[in-house]
Design an enzyme around this catalytic site. Structure first.
Site, PDB file in Angstrom:
ATOM      1  N   ASN A 147     -27.463  62.930 -68.684  1.00 17.63           N
ATOM      2  CA  ASN A 147     -27.388  64.187 -67.573  1.00 17.63           C
ATOM      3  C   ASN A 147     -26.238  64.820 -67.847  1.00 17.63           C
ATOM      4  OD1 ASN A 147     -26.674  63.036 -65.633  1.00 17.63           O
ATOM      5  ND2 ASN A 147     -28.856  63.390 -64.872  1.00 17.63           N
ATOM      6  N   ARG A 285     -23.281  66.261 -55.826  1.00 19.05           N
ATOM      7  CA  ARG A 285     -23.822  65.972 -54.248  1.00 19.05           C
ATOM      8  C   ARG A 285     -23.840  66.743 -52.771  1.00 19.05           C
ATOM      9  NH1 ARG A 285     -26.079  63.874 -57.425  1.00 19.05           N
ATOM     10  NH2 ARG A 285     -26.967  62.065 -58.193  1.00 19.05           N
ATOM     11  N   GLN A 314     -33.506  65.408 -50.098  1.00 17.91           N
ATOM     12  CA  GLN A 314     -34.067  65.888 -50.856  1.00 17.91           C
ATOM     13  C   GLN A 314     -35.212  65.209 -51.345  1.00 17.91           C
ATOM     14  OE1 GLN A 314     -30.302  67.390 -54.392  1.00 17.91           O
ATOM     15  NE2 GLN A 314     -32.375  65.585 -54.866  1.00 17.91           N
ATOM     16  N   HIS A 333     -33.036  70.633 -57.060  1.00 21.55           N
ATOM     17  CA  HIS A 333     -32.274  69.269 -57.932  1.00 21.55           C
ATOM     18  C   HIS A 333     -32.318  69.604 -59.387  1.00 21.55           C
ATOM     19  CE1 HIS A 333     -29.930  65.578 -58.302  1.00 21.55           C
ATOM     20  NE2 HIS A 333     -29.472  65.714 -59.022  1.00 21.55           N
TER      21      HIS A 333
HETATM   22  P1  NDP Z   1     -18.226  59.941 -63.954  1.00 21.36           P
HETATM   23  O1  NDP Z   1     -18.259  58.382 -62.927  1.00 21.36           O
HETATM   24  O2  NDP Z   1     -17.442  59.963 -65.229  1.00 21.36           O
HETATM   25  O3  NDP Z   1     -17.166  61.244 -63.067  1.00 21.36           O
HETATM   26  C1  NDP Z   1     -16.463  61.036 -61.481  1.00 21.36           C
HETATM   27  C2  NDP Z   1     -15.477  60.904 -61.505  1.00 21.36           C
HETATM   28  O4  NDP Z   1     -15.158  61.450 -59.223  1.00 21.36           O
HETATM   29  C3  NDP Z   1     -14.737  60.557 -61.957  1.00 21.36           C
HETATM   30  O5  NDP Z   1     -13.296  60.761 -62.850  1.00 21.36           O
HETATM   31  C4  NDP Z   1     -13.628  59.625 -61.186  1.00 21.36           C
HETATM   32  O6  NDP Z   1     -12.643  59.339 -60.599  1.00 21.36           O
HETATM   33  C5  NDP Z   1     -13.511  60.995 -59.418  1.00 21.36           C
HETATM   34  N1  NDP Z   1     -13.466  60.477 -57.733  1.00 21.36           N
HETATM   35  C6  NDP Z   1     -14.365  59.712 -57.479  1.00 21.36           C
HETATM   36  N2  NDP Z   1     -13.426  59.728 -55.774  1.00 21.36           N
HETATM   37  C7  NDP Z   1     -13.604  61.339 -56.401  1.00 21.36           C
HETATM   38  C8  NDP Z   1     -12.175  61.714 -55.319  1.00 21.36           C
HETATM   39  N3  NDP Z   1     -12.500  61.053 -53.634  1.00 21.36           N
HETATM   40  N4  NDP Z   1     -11.935  62.362 -55.902  1.00 21.36           N
HETATM   41  C9  NDP Z   1     -11.745  63.245 -57.037  1.00 21.36           C
HETATM   42  N5  NDP Z   1     -12.200  62.885 -57.915  1.00 21.36           N
HETATM   43  C10 NDP Z   1     -12.870  60.879 -57.640  1.00 21.36           C
HETATM   44  O7  NDP Z   1     -19.123  60.764 -63.347  1.00 21.36           O
HETATM   45  P2  NDP Z   1     -20.107  62.025 -63.881  1.00 21.36           P
HETATM   46  O8  NDP Z   1     -18.943  62.838 -64.045  1.00 21.36           O
HETATM   47  O9  NDP Z   1     -21.136  61.332 -64.992  1.00 21.36           O
HETATM   48  O10 NDP Z   1     -20.683  62.179 -62.758  1.00 21.36           O
HETATM   49  C11 NDP Z   1     -20.745  63.219 -61.093  1.00 21.36           C
HETATM   50  C12 NDP Z   1     -21.300  63.106 -60.592  1.00 21.36           C
HETATM   51  O11 NDP Z   1     -22.194  64.426 -60.620  1.00 21.36           O
HETATM   52  C13 NDP Z   1     -22.323  61.728 -59.876  1.00 21.36           C
HETATM   53  O12 NDP Z   1     -21.820  61.074 -59.252  1.00 21.36           O
HETATM   54  C14 NDP Z   1     -23.479  62.559 -59.274  1.00 21.36           C
HETATM   55  O13 NDP Z   1     -22.788  62.248 -57.927  1.00 21.36           O
HETATM   56  C15 NDP Z   1     -23.354  63.789 -60.154  1.00 21.36           C
HETATM   57  N6  NDP Z   1     -24.156  64.599 -60.886  1.00 21.36           N
HETATM   58  C16 NDP Z   1     -25.137  64.963 -60.430  1.00 21.36           C
HETATM   59  C17 NDP Z   1     -26.300  65.732 -61.348  1.00 21.36           C
HETATM   60  C18 NDP Z   1     -27.290  66.611 -61.055  1.00 21.36           C
HETATM   61  O14 NDP Z   1     -27.785  66.252 -61.815  1.00 21.36           O
HETATM   62  N7  NDP Z   1     -26.610  67.397 -60.219  1.00 21.36           N
HETATM   63  C19 NDP Z   1     -26.413  65.083 -62.706  1.00 21.36           C
HETATM   64  C20 NDP Z   1     -25.292  64.141 -62.851  1.00 21.36           C
HETATM   65  C21 NDP Z   1     -24.470  63.757 -62.157  1.00 21.36           C
HETATM   66  P3  NDP Z   1     -11.797  58.319 -61.126  1.00 21.36           P
HETATM   67  O15 NDP Z   1     -12.847  57.517 -62.223  1.00 21.36           O
HETATM   68  O16 NDP Z   1     -10.132  58.463 -61.592  1.00 21.36           O
HETATM   69  O17 NDP Z   1     -11.645  57.051 -59.932  1.00 21.36           O
END
Ligand code: NDP
Length: 401
Positions: A147, A285, A314, A333
């Site tokens: 998603n 989150r 939630q 959400h």
């Molecule tokens: P990804 O794993 O593709 O992306 C997460 C990114 O966050 C990675 O690039 C990672 O970096 C980066 N990251 C981790 N720690 C940090 C930090 N401290 N500071 C900055 N960047 C950081 O996941 P998605 O993009 O698919 O999803 C991200 C989040 O979105 C999920 O974890 C979830 O919490 C939320 N989400 C919400 C949804 C909703 O319905 N509202 C649905 C889906 C997701 P690196 O790779 O460089 O370590």
């Protein structure tokens, strides 16, 4: 044979839908990075139907029962008298969606002595105490990418919603008004604005791609930089810290996972470094932001708007201050549970279960915790620890507090 407990949100108040506004979903074969969509051997649902609510059962009942497993589906997840709590002691697999999360605290992991696998039908497994999962040798898997694009679309919508003052303007129409000045006094174009994302993972980089045609200036902070060619293509500037980025941004969108290091990243101190009148869109989150600092910043005008779909806990209690704070564009959400997304993550959940029961490896990109440590996507994006503290507040929703 396994006992599977699946925690899903309630059906619509008017009952499970008998029909839908559209007849089909667009066909998508792979995600933008080439990863294939889920590949279960079969599915027992029509893509486009409501799967994430109790009667939808994620389309899993026929598959599980025909293989001799027991499936319990419930929305009753919070508090000591909940169905989840009662079923835990002999449950082997728990499935839940982040939209209606089964908060698996350390106490619950300890109670679930037979638990072997917990699945997030969706993305984001912070509602499971990952440290406890590791300690108890429980595998955690989620349906990576299922998603991400759904959320990216929602982020763009919310940025425009806030900047253009859409929600109050809509409300004037519904109230029978024609109050153009009231609508316009907080309405801006985003063209030329500085827009930054915290994290440029699947969602963050999809947001950047979608915003590029709006002729805005793009920024990002991530622990790992995007490839140089991607930075050039998007004309996006990397910052060495979140602080460095937020100082210059008119809009900040948060797209990193929640884990102990990102909890309350946007506190009073961080928000005070932002430009006065900036907007925050957080679909990652809720706990990445300090709840009360957001309210104060909206009241003082430090923030011009806050939107998102993620709350803590939630469901949030009826008196959660984000329901009534000024200039917000909050929804429940929902961004990652469009009917389109549900078809993908229900199929991904089925794929994970098929692998599990047939002794085949779960895709590495779906793994968060395995064999007592962070694994796959989890090893990349999370750190060990617990972000479930305070989840018991969700019981207050039931009590109407
Ligand atoms: P990804 O794993 O593709 O992306 C997460 C990114 O966050 C990675 O690039 C990672 O970096 C980066 N990251 C981790 N720690 C940090 C930090 N401290 N500071 C900055 N960047 C950081 O996941 P998605 O993009 O698919 O999803 C991200 C989040 O979105 C999920 O974890 C979830 O919490 C939320 N989400 C919400 C949804 C909703 O319905 N509202 C649905 C889906 C997701 P690196 O790779 O460089 O370590």
């Amino acid at each position: 044979m396994a006992k599977v407990v699946c925690i899903l949100y309630d059906d619509p108040v008017d009952g499970y839908p008998a029909s839908y506004p559209r007849d089909d979903l667009p066909k998508i074969d792979h995600y933008p990075d080439g990863q294939t969509l889920p590949t279960p051997k079969a599915i027992d649902f029509k893509p486009g139907v409501l799967l994430g609510s109790v009667s939808g059962e994620l389309g899993l009942r026929k598959y599980l029962e025909s293989n001799g497993h027991t499936l319990i589906v419930t929305s009753d997840k919070d508090g000591p008298d909940s169905v989840l709590e009662r079923e835990l002691p002999d449950t082997e697999i728990v499935i839940s969606q982040p939209f209606w999360p089964a908060y698996m605290t350390a106490e619950r992991f300890a109670k679930a002595r037979k638990l072997k696998l917990v699945i997030t039908a969706g993305i984001g497994s912070d509602h499971y105490n990952l440290q406890a999962a590791m300690d108890h040798g429980v595998t955690v898997a989620e349906v990576t990418y299922s998603n991400s694009i759904s959320v990216a679309e929602h982020v763009v919508m919310m940025i425009l919603t806030l900047a253009r003052n859409y929600i109050p303007s809509y409300q004037w129409v519904v109230r029978g008004g024609w109050n153009i000045a009231d609508c316009a006094e907080r309405s801006y174009d985003i063209e030329g604005m500085q827009i930054g994302t915290v994290a440029a993972g699947r969602i963050g980089s999809a947001v950047l791609r979608r915003l590029k045609p709006f002729d805005v200036h793009l920024h990002y902070y991530d622990r790992h930089r995007l490839p140089e060619a991607v930075e050039r293509d998007l004309n996006v500037r990397w910052h060495p810290s979140v602080e460095d980025m937020v100082k210059v941004c008119d809009v900040v969108t948060i797209n990193c996972p929640l884990y102990p290091e990102t909890e309350h990243l946007f506190d009073q101190a961080m928000i005070s470094k932002m430009k006065r009148g900036a907007y925050i869109v957080n679909t990652a989150r809720a706990k990445i932001c300090d709840r009360d600092a957001i309210v104060r910043a909206l009241e003082s005008g430090q923030l011009a708007g806050y939107a998102g779909d993620v709350w803590f806990p939630q469901p949030p209690p009826k008196d959660h201050p984000w329901r009534s704070m000024p200039h917000h564009g909050m929804t429940p959400h929902i961004s990652g549970t469009t009917l389109s997304a549900q078809a993908r993550y229900a199929a991904g959940t089925r794929e994970i279960l098929e692998c599990w029961f047939e002794g085949r490896p779960i895709r590495n990109e779906y793994l968060i915790v395995d064999k007592g440590k962070l694994a796959g996507a989890g090893a990349h994006s999370y750190s060990a620890g617990d972000a479930t503290k305070g989840a018991d507040e969700a019981v207050k929703f039931k009590k109407g507090a």
